[in-house]
Scaffold this motif. Structure first.
Motif, PDB file in Angstrom:
ATOM      1  N   GLY A   1       0.820  -1.207   0.000  1.00  0.00           N
ATOM      2  CA  GLY A   1       0.000   0.000   0.000  1.00  0.00           C
ATOM      3  C   GLY A   1       0.852   1.253   0.000  1.00  0.00           C
ATOM      4  N   TRP A   2       1.908   1.217   0.809  1.00  0.00           N
ATOM      5  CA  TRP A   2       2.779   2.394   0.901  1.00  0.00           C
ATOM      6  C   TRP A   2       3.377   2.745  -0.452  1.00  0.00           C
ATOM      7  N   PHE A   3       3.669   1.706  -1.238  1.00  0.00           N
ATOM      8  CA  PHE A   3       4.333   1.928  -2.521  1.00  0.00           C
ATOM      9  C   PHE A   3       3.420   2.679  -3.491  1.00  0.00           C
ATOM     10  N   PHE A   4       2.170   2.209  -3.562  1.00  0.00           N
ATOM     11  CA  PHE A   4       1.248   2.862  -4.497  1.00  0.00           C
ATOM     12  C   PHE A   4       0.847   4.245  -3.986  1.00  0.00           C
ATOM     13  N   ARG A   5       0.737   4.357  -2.654  1.00  0.00           N
ATOM     14  CA  ARG A   5       0.462   5.691  -2.106  1.00  0.00           C
ATOM     15  C   ARG A   5       1.589   6.657  -2.476  1.00  0.00           C
ATOM     16  N   ALA A   6       2.824   6.149  -2.400  1.00  0.00           N
ATOM     17  CA  ALA A   6       3.968   7.000  -2.742  1.00  0.00           C
ATOM     18  C   ALA A   6       3.911   7.402  -4.213  1.00  0.00           C
ATOM     19  N   LEU A   7       3.612   6.416  -5.093  1.00  0.00           N
ATOM     20  CA  LEU A   7       3.555   6.734  -6.525  1.00  0.00           C
ATOM     21  C   LEU A   7       2.418   7.699  -6.839  1.00  0.00           C
ATOM     22  N   ASN A   8       1.368   7.642  -6.046  1.00  0.00           N
ATOM     23  CA  ASN A   8       0.225   8.518  -6.286  1.00  0.00           C
ATOM     24  C   ASN A   8       0.343   9.876  -5.610  1.00  0.00           C
ATOM     25  N   SER A   9       1.387  10.061  -4.825  1.00  0.00           N
ATOM     26  CA  SER A   9       1.581  11.381  -4.205  1.00  0.00           C
ATOM     27  C   SER A   9       2.051  12.348  -5.289  1.00  0.00           C
ATOM     28  N   SER A  10       1.990  13.638  -4.979  1.00  0.00           N
ATOM     29  CA  SER A  10       2.393  14.613  -6.005  1.00  0.00           C
ATOM     30  C   SER A  10       3.851  14.393  -6.404  1.00  0.00           C
ATOM     31  N   ILE A  11       4.681  14.104  -5.427  1.00  0.00           N
ATOM     32  CA  ILE A  11       6.096  13.886  -5.754  1.00  0.00           C
ATOM     33  C   ILE A  11       6.262  12.562  -6.495  1.00  0.00           C
ATOM     34  N   GLY A  12       5.499  11.541  -6.110  1.00  0.00           N
ATOM     35  CA  GLY A  12       5.576  10.244  -6.771  1.00  0.00           C
ATOM     36  C   GLY A  12       5.222  10.326  -8.254  1.00  0.00           C
ATOM     37  N   LYS A  13       4.174  11.062  -8.541  1.00  0.00           N
ATOM     38  CA  LYS A  13       3.769  11.203  -9.945  1.00  0.00           C
ATOM     39  C   LYS A  13       4.847  11.898 -10.759  1.00  0.00           C
ATOM     40  N   LYS A  14       5.462  12.880 -10.123  1.00  0.00           N
ATOM     41  CA  LYS A  14       6.560  13.566 -10.805  1.00  0.00           C
ATOM     42  C   LYS A  14       7.723  12.616 -11.038  1.00  0.00           C
ATOM     43  N   PHE A  15       7.919  11.741 -10.072  1.00  0.00           N
ATOM     44  CA  PHE A  15       9.005  10.764 -10.197  1.00  0.00           C
ATOM     45  C   PHE A  15       8.748   9.850 -11.403  1.00  0.00           C
ATOM     46  N   VAL A  16       7.501   9.421 -11.539  1.00  0.00           N
ATOM     47  CA  VAL A  16       7.156   8.571 -12.687  1.00  0.00           C
ATOM     48  C   VAL A  16       7.415   9.331 -13.989  1.00  0.00           C
ATOM     49  N   MET A  17       7.003  10.590 -14.030  1.00  0.00           N
ATOM     50  CA  MET A  17       7.267  11.397 -15.226  1.00  0.00           C
ATOM     51  C   MET A  17       8.761  11.441 -15.531  1.00  0.00           C
ATOM     52  N   ALA A  18       9.537  11.676 -14.476  1.00  0.00           N
ATOM     53  CA  ALA A  18      10.966  11.876 -14.661  1.00  0.00           C
ATOM     54  C   ALA A  18      11.655  10.590 -15.087  1.00  0.00           C
TER      55      ALA A  18
END
Lengths: 223, 256, 637
Positions: free
Chosen positions: A2-19
């Motif tokens: 759960g923590w992992f997907f929450r992290a990816l869905n956070s504003s910083i997480g989404k930016k990380f995916v973009m990057a």
């Protein structure tokens, strides 16, 4: 997890995916360009290179699928961020002063990305589909001629060049932006990263643009 | 310098949070070039009061650029056309006789308008309440010199701590993101020894709260840094990103 | 009739606080959550008190009229905070800080209070550092100190020129932590308008919700006011625009006696007025006087440019009058000298209300680089505001009110004459006597909040039997009705003058007659003029809008109405005090060289004023006994 997907869905997480997907695409572009530059070696060299790739088709397919997934992540995430970011400011300013505080490259990522996406679809349709799915010249391994044919069209060539300019915008911002998102920004190295981003962008754009220009002017549509 | 000028003001007016707002036009005359922007609005407001009209509500307090209360978007720019100052430090000599000046409130979902040019910025307080502190009770602390801090660390921390919480970063960002504000507080403690025990918990809690409050995300346009009256650097955002990833790797907290 | 007991503990000065702490009653930890405490104001004193009390376990309710607790005007303090750490090994001690502060206050404060302040000063630094306040450091990682006025040791801790901001954000973070933990209920945009007194003790407050206009009731077992000073009575001051005396004044009218109202401090180095449109004044660091020379043209009305005035036609006023101290003469003396020059028509600039502070000689002597290192950012700030380049033309400066030593009278426990009503920080009168030294305001605010009130309020709570008082008590209803009546009255006048206009006029009266230099006639005139103006206010002010929503005109009008009463008391107090001491300079009482002539025989007392009705006060004297430090003439020559 759960923590992992929450992290990816956070504003910083989404930016990380973009990057991270963005960086993968930056690397892909380098390979793509090297591949393309073999065109300058003439029809024989190019046709052989492509023909050789045919021999490792299953591996190519796997890489293509991964690449497609990266694109999908990059694009869907971008759309999601764009919608959420629009929602964060329900009422817009009457006077837009953004040109005074930020550069055009950073502000137009979604627009440049959208147009690049449209171009990508056309690009795949004219070349990738032709190479892979039964273009008569592909059957006879005369791939070079397919390009000659494609770039004989002033419309296609023009669109290609316009898309490249926007790609330049996109890459120039994306390159340093990825580093910023990863947190690799400090006083010493970030100016260097910005310069590297500019060099990368210029090489990519000149490299990719050289091909349609070369074909359009030197082959002029005559095989 | 002396002299005076006449101006046309287009000011956003909105009776309350639920009302529909719109721009109203006002003319002000005989404004001294040495007046501050807010003094110019004071003059307008006194004229309105004399007519029995409710004055334009705007936020202000210290008028020397430190309290962070003033908050106007002037001709499209938070705190007006000059860099690294607040609205209260802006003087009328930077405008010309006959100018039309558009004055708008901060615009963000997380900063709803309360009245006219006043917005509600309690979301900033809520982010601090989530973790923008060192958990230490009064008393029972070591001697101040028992904690050694390098000059470089203290300079970096002070640069970040200089944030006045005005919200210009949010107002300037095309996504109404609060990353600069949040990262300034995260950074202040991240570079100081006092902040280490809660370092990862803090960044996780503050980012979580920030996201819940409806701020947008950062797309690295750096408009925040350009408009920040205190010149808070976007390097703080990078540091926060870094700490956020590290918290995911290093901390065993699965609740966040 | 109110009897004042300062409750100073017996014993040697060094033991008073320690013994007192031991003798005070304690509240059982499990019972603390049964007590509700209201803190009004979130500056250094309010925020630190609220956080510390909540940490102990009390239920704390905090009110502020700002949109956020972080906006309180403590944030604007620049210089630093004093403490007797003696880190530089230059001979400092608690006793020396005590001595300097008491002497600096011209022997008009209580020894015991001042000693306690010095005693807890060191804890403040420790506490702030633990919170992550970024005080300046040496290369080795240790804390750095700078020197400040009124002391011969370096004991001031600082963070660039934003010390107040950093200390306030430290206290704000502690406060925020408790809000997050649910121990503090935070109410922003609430203006306290009345203290509710039930059976003789403070049991709550009534506040206006500044957004909805609603009058809200808050009940508690004790109330702490930390609502700052009243320099805005002068209209133009270095205080923030919202700073006001309303909370303190309404408490005063409920029975809290007001002490030493005439003790105000005027700071000499502020940016001058630019004209009638000026809304407030900006302080420039006093350190500028280290290298700047103060002068005016010799001839009144000389309108030439400064560079066209030759040396022999300049009057370097401070160097001439005070050859020993020169441009570094104390604040009150420098301020007065500037005012006198302007009164003689020698003032410079468009308004004639300024004197030059000239760096030309220092730049010539030390070079531009040195001056830039010392004052570069101040020069920039000056240019930003005035559009004049201080490298080319001399700065123009003028004095401005910026701190009020007077305030609500409190005993040693910081409790006012209303039981259960505690007053902290600048709002009380306790520690600075007739003049405050630089970097001592931050120290006092935090001392009160972090280290005094947590002990003394427990003593009060544990030693008092409380009846049940909820916020539907009839006393609340009465206060709400009074406030609604007042609001109606203000809105219905519909006269021809704005609140600001009347406030400006009050400011001029106060500045000219109850300002840096006062005399009997001026004070008497001031009392009459203020009364007339008050009359006019209630007949001719125009407050538009309604009471049912956010109404900035109404907020201002209520505050100015209170200033119009407080201003009179300041003049009344000034008239009573037939001596000169600290910031209170009576022209009749001076030595030939212009030094303040104190009268310890007759005036070694705190003037505590009990409110009877508007314009009528009764003076209660709390005599000051100096057991440990004998008062001497405060000469800085």
């Amino acid at each position: 997890m759960g923590w992992f997907f929450r992290a990816l869905n956070s504003s910083i997480g989404k930016k990380f995916v973009m990057a991270i997907t963005g960086v993968c695409l930056l690397l892909f572009l380098i390979i793509h360009l090297v591949n393309n530059l073999t065109l300058f070696g003439g029809p024989e060299l190019f046709n052989n290179v492509v023909k050789n790739l045919e021999t490792i088709k299953p591996l190519v397919r796997v890489i293509e699928v991964i690449l497609a997934l990266i694109f999908v992540f990059h694009i869907t995430n971008a759309i999601r961020l764009w919608i959420e970011n629009k929602k964060a400011r329900p009422v817009n300013y009457k006077i837009n002063g953004s040109s005074k505080n930020s550069d055009i490259f950073s502000r137009t990522m979604f627009v440049s990305g959208s147009i690049i996406f449209i171009f990508l679809v056309i690009h795949l349709r004219t070349l990738w589909v032709a190479f892979n799915f039964g273009h008569p010249k592909a059957v006879t391994h005369e791939y070079f001629d397919i390009l000659v044919e494609a770039f004989s069209s002033p419309i296609y060539t023009g669109l290609y060049l316009v898309a490249l300019i926007l790609l330049g915008y996109h890459l120039y911002h994306g390159f340093q932006s990825a580093f910023q998102t990863f947190g690799w920004n400090n006083k010493k190295f970030f100016p260097l990263i910005k310069k590297l981003g500019l060099i990368y962008t210029v090489i990519m754009i000149i490299g990719f643009a050289s091909i349609p220009i070369y074909f359009f002017f030197f082959y002029g549509g005559n095989v | 310098m002396s002299g005076n000028m006449n101006l046309t003001l287009k000011i956003w007016r909105q009776k309350n949070a639920n009302a529909v707002g719109g721009f109203e036009t006002f003319n002000v005359k005989n404004i001294s070039l040495d007046s501050s922007f807010l003094e110019m609005l004071d003059i307008l407001n006194e004229e309105l009061e004399l007519k029995g009209v409710e004055p334009v509500a705007f936020e202000h307090d210290c008028r020397e650029g430190i309290c962070g209360a003033c908050s106007l978007v002037i001709n499209g720019r938070p705190h007006g056309p000059l860099d690294k100052i607040t609205t209260c430090q802006l003087h009328m000599r930077h405008f010309k006789d006959g100018d039309i000046i558009w004055i708008e409130p901060w615009r963000a979902k997380a900063f709803p308008v309360i009245k006219d040019l006043i917005v509600d910025r309690t979301s900033f307080d809520k982010i601090i309440q989530a973790g923008g502190f060192v958990s230490v009770d009064t008393g029972g602390v070591p001697d101040a010199n028992a904690i050694l801090i390098s000059k470089e660390s203290i300079e970096t921390a002070t640069d970040a701590a200089a944030c006045i919480g005005c919200g210009a970063c949010v107002a300037a960002c095309k996504n109404a993101s609060a990353m600069l504000f949040v990262s300034a507080k995260v950074s202040q403690f991240a570079v100081l020894p006092q902040g280490q025990p809660e370092r990862y918990l803090r960044v996780e809690a503050m980012v979580k709260r920030m996201d819940e409050l409806g701020f947008g995300s950062c797309t690295n346009t750096y408009a925040c840094e350009a408009e920040c009256p205190k010149g808070i650097s976007i390097r703080n955002i990078a540091r926060m990103n870094r700490d956020y990833f590290m918290s995911k790797i290093k901390s065993e907290n699965v609740e966040m | 009739m109110i009897k004042l007991d300062s409750k100073i503990p017996p014993g040697q000065i060094q033991e008073k606080w320690t013994n007192h702490k031991f003798n005070m009653k304690l509240v059982n930890p499990a019972n603390k959550r049964k007590y509700d405490i209201i803190v009004v104001g979130t500056g250094l004193a309010g925020a630190s008190a609220a956080a510390s009390l909540a940490e102990l376990g009390y239920n704390v309710t905090v009110l502020t009229y700002h949109d956020s607790p972080r906006r309180a005007h403590s944030i604007a303090a620049q210089g630093g905070v004093n403490a007797a750490k003696n880190y530089p090994n230059d001979g400092d001690s608690i006793y020396r800080l005590f001595y300097d502060t008491l002497k600096g206050g011209d022997y008009r404060s209580r020894e015991a209070n001042v000693y306690r302040l010095a005693e807890v000063s060191n804890n403040i630094i420790d506490q702030c550092v633990a919170q992550g306040v970024p005080f300046a450091r040496e290369y080795g990682g240790h804390l750095d100190n700078r020197s400040f006025g009124g002391a011969l040791v370096s004991r001031t801790f600082y963070s660039r020129s934003i010390t107040g901001q950093q200390l306030l954000l430290g206290a704000y973070s502690a406060l925020s932590r408790q809000v997050g933990l649910g121990k503090i209920k935070m109410f922003t945009r609430r203006e306290m308008l009345e203290v509710v007194v039930v059976d003789g003790t403070a049991r709550g407050v009534v506040a206006r919700n500044l957004v909805t206009g609603e009058i809200e009731n808050y009940s508690a077992h004790a109330v702490c006011l930390a609502t700052g000073g009243y320099s805005r009575v002068f209209y133009l001051s270095t205080n923030a625009m919202y700073c006001n005396a309303t909370a303190a004044w309404r408490a005063h009218k409920k029975g809290a006696v007001f002490a030493n109202p005439c003790f105000t401090q005027i700071h000499p180095t502020c940016l001058p007025l630019h004209g009638d449109q000026q809304s407030k004044l900006t302080l420039m660091s006093e350190s500028l006087r280290n290298d700047g020379r103060v002068w005016v043209p010799l001839k009144p009305g000389d309108k030439r440019k400064p560079k066209d005035i030759p040396e022999r036609e300049r009057d370097y006023i401070l160097e001439r009058k005070y050859p020993t101290y020169g441009n570094l003469a104390p604040r009150d003396i420098s301020s007065r000298a500037a005012k006198e020059a302007c009164d003689e028509g020698k003032g410079v600039g468009d308004t004639g209300q300024a004197v030059y502070l000239d760096f030309a000689d220092s730049i010539k002597r030390l070079g531009k680089k040195v001056i830039d290192e010392r004052y570069g950012n101040l020069f920039e700030m000056y240019e930003l505001i005035t559009a004049e380049n201080p490298w080319e033309v001399p700065m123009r400066i003028y004095p401005a009110p910026h701190y009020t030593m007077g305030g609500i009278w409190v005993d040693y426990n910081l409790m006012s004459s209303i039981p259960g009503l505690f007053v902290l920080g600048e709002a009380n009168f306790s520690d600075h006597g007739a003049n405050r030294l630089g970097a001592s305001a931050l120290m006092q605010g935090l001392a009160d909040g972090y280290f005094v009130i947590p002990y003394t309020i427990g003593d009060y709570l544990a030693g008092t039997k409380f009846g049940t008082v909820k916020n539907d008590n009839p006393e609340f209803k009465k206060e709400v009705d009074n406030i609604n009546d007042l609001t109606k009255k203000l809105l219905s006048i519909k006269g021809k003058r704005t609140t600001d206009d009347i406030h400006r006029q009050l400011g001029r009266i106060m500045w000219n007659k109850v300002g840096m230099a006062r005399n009997e006639k001026g004070l008497k005139d001031a009392i009459k003029e203020i009364r007339d103006l008050r009359e006019e206010f209630w007949q001719n002010v125009n407050v538009p809008g309604s009471g049912e929503d956010l109404n900035i005109s109404l907020e201002k009008a209520g505050r100015v109405a209170d200033f119009l009463e407080l201003g009179e008391l300041m003049a009344v107090d000034g008239l009573d005090r037939n001596e000169s001491c600290g910031g209170h300079f009576r022209e009749e009482y001076q030595y030939e060289d212009g030094e303040a002539k104190r009268n310890d025989k007759k005036y070694a007392y705190v003037s505590a004023w009990e409110y009877k009705k508007a314009g009528d006060w009764k003076l209660i004297k709390e005599s000051l006994n100096f057991e440990f430090l004998k008062p001497t003439v405060r000469s800085y020559k």
